[in-house]
Write a protein that holds these residues in place. Structure first.
Motif, PDB file in Angstrom:
ATOM      1  N   ASP A 262      -1.850   5.313  -7.150  1.00 43.70           N
ATOM      2  CA  ASP A 262      -1.187   4.762  -5.970  1.00 43.70           C
ATOM      3  C   ASP A 262      -1.931   3.512  -5.509  1.00 43.70           C
ATOM      4  OD1 ASP A 262       0.728   7.098  -5.366  1.00 43.70           O
ATOM      5  OD2 ASP A 262      -1.225   8.065  -5.492  1.00 43.70           O
ATOM      6  N   VAL A 263      -1.181   2.539  -5.038  1.00 45.74           N
ATOM      7  CA  VAL A 263      -1.776   1.315  -4.505  1.00 45.74           C
ATOM      8  C   VAL A 263      -2.442   1.623  -3.171  1.00 45.74           C
ATOM      9  CG1 VAL A 263      -1.325  -1.017  -3.659  1.00 45.74           C
ATOM     10  CG2 VAL A 263      -0.083  -0.153  -5.656  1.00 45.74           C
TER      11      VAL A 263
ATOM     12  N   VAL B  68      -4.805  -6.114  -6.642  1.00 49.44           N
ATOM     13  CA  VAL B  68      -4.188  -4.835  -6.297  1.00 49.44           C
ATOM     14  C   VAL B  68      -5.125  -3.709  -6.728  1.00 49.44           C
ATOM     15  CG1 VAL B  68      -2.186  -3.339  -6.582  1.00 49.44           C
ATOM     16  CG2 VAL B  68      -1.896  -5.833  -6.629  1.00 49.44           C
ATOM     17  N   VAL B  69      -5.574  -2.928  -5.761  1.00 48.98           N
ATOM     18  CA  VAL B  69      -6.475  -1.801  -6.048  1.00 48.98           C
ATOM     19  C   VAL B  69      -5.656  -0.515  -6.116  1.00 48.98           C
ATOM     20  CG1 VAL B  69      -8.523  -0.505  -5.318  1.00 48.98           C
ATOM     21  CG2 VAL B  69      -8.366  -2.973  -4.886  1.00 48.98           C
ATOM     22  N   VAL B  70      -5.867   0.245  -7.176  1.00 46.23           N
ATOM     23  CA  VAL B  70      -5.101   1.468  -7.418  1.00 46.23           C
ATOM     24  C   VAL B  70      -6.063   2.659  -7.469  1.00 46.23           C
ATOM     25  CG1 VAL B  70      -3.533   2.666  -9.004  1.00 46.23           C
ATOM     26  CG2 VAL B  70      -3.387   0.169  -8.734  1.00 46.23           C
ATOM     27  N   ARG B  71      -5.644   3.759  -6.873  1.00 47.68           N
ATOM     28  CA  ARG B  71      -6.449   4.987  -6.939  1.00 47.68           C
ATOM     29  C   ARG B  71      -5.748   6.006  -7.815  1.00 47.68           C
ATOM     30  NH1 ARG B  71      -7.878   7.197  -1.346  1.00 47.68           N
ATOM     31  NH2 ARG B  71      -5.624   7.528  -1.278  1.00 47.68           N
ATOM     32  N   SER B  72      -6.460   6.496  -8.824  1.00 48.31           N
ATOM     33  CA  SER B  72      -5.897   7.503  -9.726  1.00 48.31           C
ATOM     34  C   SER B  72      -5.697   8.819  -8.989  1.00 48.31           C
ATOM     35  CB  SER B  72      -6.824   7.708 -10.924  1.00 48.31           C
ATOM     36  OG  SER B  72      -6.384   8.797 -11.719  1.00 48.31           O
ATOM     37  N   ARG B  73      -4.663   9.541  -9.375  1.00 49.42           N
ATOM     38  CA  ARG B  73      -4.417  10.862  -8.787  1.00 49.42           C
ATOM     39  C   ARG B  73      -5.157  11.974  -9.523  1.00 49.42           C
ATOM     40  NH1 ARG B  73       2.153  11.084  -7.658  1.00 49.42           N
ATOM     41  NH2 ARG B  73       2.282   9.265  -6.275  1.00 49.42           N
ATOM     42  N   VAL B  74      -5.702  11.655 -10.668  1.00 51.70           N
ATOM     43  CA  VAL B  74      -6.347  12.677 -11.509  1.00 51.70           C
ATOM     44  C   VAL B  74      -7.772  12.933 -11.023  1.00 51.70           C
ATOM     45  CG1 VAL B  74      -7.086  13.303 -13.837  1.00 51.70           C
ATOM     46  CG2 VAL B  74      -4.961  12.002 -13.490  1.00 51.70           C
ATOM     47  N   PRO B  75      -8.110  14.182 -10.686  1.00 53.76           N
ATOM     48  CA  PRO B  75      -9.490  14.512 -10.290  1.00 53.76           C
ATOM     49  C   PRO B  75     -10.372  14.668 -11.537  1.00 53.76           C
ATOM     50  CG  PRO B  75      -8.130  16.476 -10.169  1.00 53.76           C
ATOM     51  CD  PRO B  75      -7.214  15.352 -10.589  1.00 53.76           C
ATOM     52  N   ILE B  76     -10.881  13.554 -12.019  1.00 59.21           N
ATOM     53  CA  ILE B  76     -11.613  13.558 -13.288  1.00 59.21           C
ATOM     54  C   ILE B  76     -12.762  14.570 -13.280  1.00 59.21           C
ATOM     55  CG2 ILE B  76     -13.034  12.175 -14.847  1.00 59.21           C
ATOM     56  CD1 ILE B  76     -10.104  11.448 -14.902  1.00 59.21           C
TER      57      ILE B  76
ATOM     58  N   VAL C 194       0.855  -1.195   0.000  1.00 56.94           N
ATOM     59  CA  VAL C 194       0.000   0.000   0.000  1.00 56.94           C
ATOM     60  C   VAL C 194       0.887   1.239   0.000  1.00 56.94           C
ATOM     61  CG1 VAL C 194      -1.685   1.331   1.322  1.00 56.94           C
ATOM     62  CG2 VAL C 194      -1.912  -1.160   1.141  1.00 56.94           C
ATOM     63  N   GLY C 195       0.605   2.160  -0.901  1.00 57.43           N
ATOM     64  CA  GLY C 195       1.397   3.376  -1.029  1.00 57.43           C
ATOM     65  C   GLY C 195       2.347   3.347  -2.201  1.00 57.43           C
ATOM     66  N   ASP C 196       2.565   2.164  -2.792  1.00 56.38           N
ATOM     67  CA  ASP C 196       3.425   2.086  -3.974  1.00 56.38           C
ATOM     68  C   ASP C 196       2.823   2.882  -5.125  1.00 56.38           C
ATOM     69  OD1 ASP C 196       5.403   0.592  -2.859  1.00 56.38           O
ATOM     70  OD2 ASP C 196       4.690  -1.335  -3.626  1.00 56.38           O
TER      71      ASP C 196
END
Length: 285
Positions: free
Chosen positions: A240-241, A255-263, A219-221
């Motif tokens: 980021d993971v 592995v769940v990833v969160r996008s950094r882009v505020p769509i 987590v955090g990768d």
């Protein structure tokens, strides 16, 4: 039958002539006599007798005159206040325009710096259409075929990867977001260099598939584009993971990833036209 007119006559020439003659006599005597004359003394006595009454009347009327002046000044102040309010509205509108321009310049500067740092030939575009529902995974930009945009070109923001050009018209293009259920991006874990594929979903959740358990992410990768397949340039941030689920029965961890882009907040993006040769200076805008 004779009707008697009881209304007294309004015309009396004898009385009028007598009053005029008396007035002339008094005026003549007044101007001819000295300051100690009878008429002068009578005038001074009358003035002295009426002076207290005049002062009382002046004192009694002073508050009314003050209120009148205050009301008059109040009406002027209201007009001035209205004028100042109008000026204030104009200044506030102008200030809002300047602030909007400043924020837009800041966003564009970040975009250009992001692309130039990675030596990407790019084309700026504004977002003119957003997803109308949670099921739709695409946005529309104001650049099309006349600007050199073609299907398959990557679209980025300062925070990272946005998506890929799906369809192109003359002056607009549809961008499929990486969070769309039909989207797939060749990716790698920055820390371990483990490879995989990031896919979207109906609820916009990103998952990274086919990651080797021997190179288990944490987590955090940070997850980047790997550049494999030639669709996306290498090294663009995907997200980021935020969750890793490695069950023994599964061949690969989830592995769940969160996008950094505020769509939902995107206003400007860059379409990646290609990479800038090492001996070339500048970039396409």
């Amino acid at each position: 039958m004779r009707i008697v007119d009881r209304e007294p006559s309004r015309r009396n020439p004898v009385l009028l002539a007598a009053l005029l003659a008396a007035s002339l006599v008094l005026v003549t005597v007044y101007f001819r006599e000295g300051d100690g004359g009878l008429l002068h003394r009578a005038r001074s006595s009358t003035l002295a007798a009426t002076a207290p009454l005049a002062r009382v009347g002046e004192a009694a009327s002073q508050p009314f005159r003050s209120v009148g002046r205050w009301l008059s000044g109040l009406s002027v102040s209201r007009k001035e206040l209205e004028r100042l309010r109008e000026q204030n509205e104009v200044l506030r509108a102008r200030l809002a325009e300047l602030e909007e321009a400043r924020q837009e310049n800041d966003r564009l500067r970040q975009l250009v710096a992001f692309a130039e740092e990675r030596r990407l030939a790019h084309l700026g575009a504004r977002v003119i259409g957003r997803p109308t529902s949670a099921w739709e995974g695409a946005i529309v930009i104001d650049r099309g075929s006349v600007d050199g945009v073609q299907p398959g070109m990557p679209v980025i923001a300062p925070q990272g990867l946005v998506g890929q050009i799906e369809t192109v018209s003359k002056h607009a293009s549809r961008v499929r977001l990486i969070t769309d259920a039909e989207s797939g991006v060749a990716a790698m874990i920055q820390r371990t260099r483990a490879l995989g594929v990031v896919r979207g979903s109906i609820d916009r959740t990103l998952t990274m598939e086919y990651v080797d358990k021997a190179e288990m992410p944490r987590v955090g990768d940070v997850v980047l584009t790997s550049g494999l397949g030639g669709v996306y340039p290498k090294g663009i941030v995907i997200g980021d993971v935020i969750q890793v689920d490695a069950r023994r029965a599964d061949l690969y961890p989830r592995v769940v990833v969160r996008s950094r882009v505020p769509i939902d907040e995107l206003e400007e993006v860059l379409v990646v036209l290609g990479t800038v040769p090492a001996d070339s200076e500048g970039s396409m805008e």
